[in-house]
Design a protein around this motif. Structure first.
Motif, short mmCIF file in Angstrom:
data_model
loop_
_atom_site.label_atom_id
_atom_site.label_comp_id
_atom_site.label_asym_id
_atom_site.label_seq_id
_atom_site.Cartn_x
_atom_site.Cartn_y
_atom_site.Cartn_z
N HIS A 259 0.84 -1.20 0.00
CA HIS A 259 0.00 0.00 0.00
C HIS A 259 0.88 1.26 0.00
O HIS A 259 1.00 1.95 1.01
N PRO A 260 1.49 1.58 -1.14
CA PRO A 260 2.39 2.74 -1.19
C PRO A 260 1.66 4.07 -1.20
O PRO A 260 2.28 5.11 -0.92
N ASN A 261 0.36 4.08 -1.52
CA ASN A 261 -0.40 5.32 -1.64
C ASN A 261 -1.33 5.47 -0.45
O ASN A 261 -1.55 4.53 0.32
N HIS A 262 -1.93 6.64 -0.31
CA HIS A 262 -2.78 6.93 0.84
C HIS A 262 -4.18 6.36 0.61
O HIS A 262 -5.15 7.10 0.50
N ASP A 263 -4.27 5.05 0.59
CA ASP A 263 -5.53 4.38 0.26
C ASP A 263 -6.29 4.01 1.53
O ASP A 263 -5.94 4.43 2.64
N ARG A 264 -7.33 3.19 1.39
CA ARG A 264 -8.19 2.87 2.52
C ARG A 264 -7.49 2.04 3.58
O ARG A 264 -7.94 2.00 4.73
N THR A 540 -3.42 9.80 -3.43
CA THR A 540 -4.05 8.50 -3.72
C THR A 540 -3.73 8.00 -5.11
O THR A 540 -3.70 6.79 -5.34
N THR A 541 -3.49 8.92 -6.04
CA THR A 541 -3.19 8.55 -7.43
C THR A 541 -1.90 9.24 -7.85
O THR A 541 -1.93 10.37 -8.36
N PRO A 542 -0.76 8.62 -7.61
CA PRO A 542 0.51 9.29 -7.91
C PRO A 542 0.67 9.55 -9.41
O PRO A 542 0.14 8.81 -10.24
#
Length: 620
Positions: A259-264, A540-542
């Protein structure tokens, strides 16, 4: 996050804050008889049938009912009563408390699996989490611990700080006061595991392996190289550590890579979203130089202040590393300031807070912000934050390396440097120990930055000596006009207080190493942080960067309260790596940096251009 292991070595008094675990054993009768506390170990049941290991320490010199001070921790509970009153409890003991310590679910003798999850489920009362375990434990304690008044306070630093804070979600009626100290709310943001989405690599390795490789003890990760900088560099992409070293046995570390992005995965665990009206008096505490959790306690205070009609939320901050306000602290790392700010916090703020809300004695604590201001080394009280009268003031980076409050002409152009992932900028002097293996970790954010002089991949901008004191109180922001030849990049920005060349006399008869300890010319970091280019537009979407396109990089530098003294200079440093506390950016855009290949890591030319500035909240 294993609180204050190093500080324990210098102050055995910190039992109540830094319960570094040891194999559990029944206390010897002689220890019981000599201690100022009686000792009892029980297993407290919670709603799903799990039982949690709990230790009760009752002062022998107090009669009559007492309130409970409750701390929940993953680091182990005392295996014997202390031989004397811990130093940071002396002022508390004057009022008298039953101290209760509990191993969190899945640690040491407590049932269950320790997941490090911070998710709460107030809409699902049958689902267990750290808030329900706190609620159920408080319910059991007030009903079964003899001689308690029915009033409970919770406190703790670091993980115990989070465990105290999360009890504010659907708090038990007996919970009358809470002090979350160095707590956190979001693993992706600006505390333990990331800084603005950039992975806190070395810390994640040491902290997570200690918590998840063995349930029954806290074990330091063993490096096979003396300099951990070399160890991390030799491993290549981060995923290789998970594959070669951990082999999937540290589930939280694997989850970070997945989970590299700021997801749920992160936002579902952001327990502070569930805070509503502030109903429990709360003493939030943070250190301006906290090298582990500088951000979360501020965010808890800001959230509470949004709905605090009874003025129950207070924020306290000072020039402290992680948890050092619980020790005899009177220095900022190597900089002595002569004021016992740690004991003052314990005696004048913490003890009166619990005395009023749990004993009903003394004056009601005031809300707002109490700050031990660095530079002036004095206590300040503010009605709120940001403070009244603070004015956003722009300090500009000039192409000639100067720093001033005068805006540059557009014709000034840019300065550039080459960032090489094969030779990243170290975050502290080498050789580097593991996180918990030397005292160096505690105060690295206050370390003299002259150790980086001469590196061509670090730009420095310096002001003229100040002709008057400059007070900065509030949120500091860097706003770079910058570009990279790559398609991804990091920029690290440091705001530094440069001491005069004659700040201290040279020692007359120096021993080896003494000359370098002088504060003359010392470069003291005031604020430092990193921004990862792929997240400039969205966390969330790099998105890939456009090579060589000058873009505005906002780099939040958090909350501070500092006086740059007359005669000092202000410095700003800019670099593109901070290793290994932050993982290396390959500087070419890939879907997941942790799973980049060696070929993805490339050199990049970085430009810092006219218009780059630091926005300071100046109080005149």
């Amino acid at each position: 996050m294993r609180t204050l292991k190093v500080l324990l070595a210098t102050s055995a008094a910190l039992l109540s804050v830094a319960l570094v675990a040891r194999p559990q054993a029944a206390p010897a009768p002689t220890a019981q008889a000599q201690s100022p506390y009686s000792y009892e170990e029980v297993m407290v049941p919670v709603r799903d049938g799990a039982r949690l290991q709990t230790v009760i320490l009752r002062p022998r010199d107090k009669t009559g009912p007492l309130p409970i001070l409750f701390q929940r921790t993953p680091y182990g509970v005392p295996d014997a009563p202390p031989a004397k009153v811990p130093g940071n409890q002396v002022s508390l003991d004057k009022d008298g408390y039953i101290y209760v310590y509990q191993s969190m679910r899945g640690r040491f003798k407590s049932d269950g699996v320790f997941t490090l999850s911070t998710a709460v489920h107030p809409d699902k009362p049958k689902v267990t989490d750290e808030s329900t375990d706190a609620y159920d434990s408080i319910d059991w304690l007030v009903k079964h611990v003899k001689g308690n008044t029915g009033k409970v306070g919770m406190w703790g630093v670091s993980y115990p700080g989070f465990a105290a804070a999360v009890a504010l979600i659907g708090p038990h009626p007996a919970l009358k006061a809470v002090s979350p100290q160095a707590a956190w709310i979001d693993y992706w943001k600006s505390d333990d595991l990331h800084r603005n989405g950039a992975l806190r690599l070395s810390y994640a390795i040491d902290w997570l392996s200690m918590l998840q490789l063995d349930k029954t003890k806290d074990t330091d990760f063993q490096y096979d190289r003396y300099d951990t900088y070399d160890w991390f560099l030799s491993k290549g992409p981060v995923a290789e550590i998970d594959r070669q070293v951990f082999k999937g046995q540290v589930p939280m570390f694997t989850a970070l890579l997945d989970h590299p992005n700021h997801d749920r995965f992160y936002t579902d665990q952001r327990w502070s979203d569930k805070l509503g009206k502030t109903t429990v008096p709360t003493l939030n505490v943070a250190g301006y130089w906290d090298q582990e959790d500088p951000w979360g306690s501020w965010q808890i205070y800001f959230k509470q202040a949004q709905n605090d009609p009874d003025h129950l939320a207070t924020m306290v901050a000072g020039p402290w590393a992680h948890g050092w306000w619980q020790g005899p602290t009177a220095a900022l790392g190597p900089i002595p300031y002569g004021v016992p700010s740690g004991p003052q916090f314990q005696e004048q703020i913490q003890a009166p807070f619990f005395a009023y809300w749990l004993h009903g004695t003394g004056l009601r604590p005031t809300s707002g912000v109490k700050s031990f201001q660095s530079g002036s080394w004095t206590w300040k009280s503010y009605p709120g934050w940001p403070v009244p009268g603070a004015k956003a003031t722009e300090l500009y980076l000039h192409a000639d390396g100067s720093l001033s409050f005068t805006a540059p002409a557009a014709s000034e152009g840019c300065r550039d440097y080459v960032s090489d992932p094969a030779n990243p900028v170290p975050f502290r002097p080498r050789p580097m120990s593991g996180t918990y293996l030397s005292p160096d970790w505690s105060w690295w954010e206050a370390a003299d930055q002259r150790f980086l002089q001469g590196r061509p991949d670090v730009l420095s901008y310096t002001s003229a000596p100040l002709d008057a004191d400059l007070t900065v109180t509030g949120s500091v922001l860097a706003d770079l006009a910058a570009a990279t030849s790559g398609t991804d990049s990091d920029f690290v920005v440091k705001l530094i207080d440069v001491y005069p060349e004659d700040a201290a006399k040279a020692p007359e008869h120096p021993k080896p190493g003494d000359y370098a300890k002088s504060l003359s010319g010392y470069q003291l970091p005031i604020a430092m942080d990193v921004r990862r280019g792929r997240f400039l537009a969205s966390d969330t979407t790099p998105q890939a960067l456009v090579p060589n396109k000058v873009t505005h990089w906002d780099v939040p530098l958090r909350e501070h309260d500092h006086v740059f003294l007359k005669g000092h200079r202000i410095m700003v440093q800019v670099q593109s790596s901070w290793f290994p506390v932050i993982d290396r950016n390959p500087q070419s855009f890939v879907p997941n940096i942790a799973r980049a290949t060696p070929a993805d890591f490339v050199k990049a030319t970085q430009q810092v251009c006219a218009g780059s500035k630091i926005v300071l909240p100046v109080v005149r």
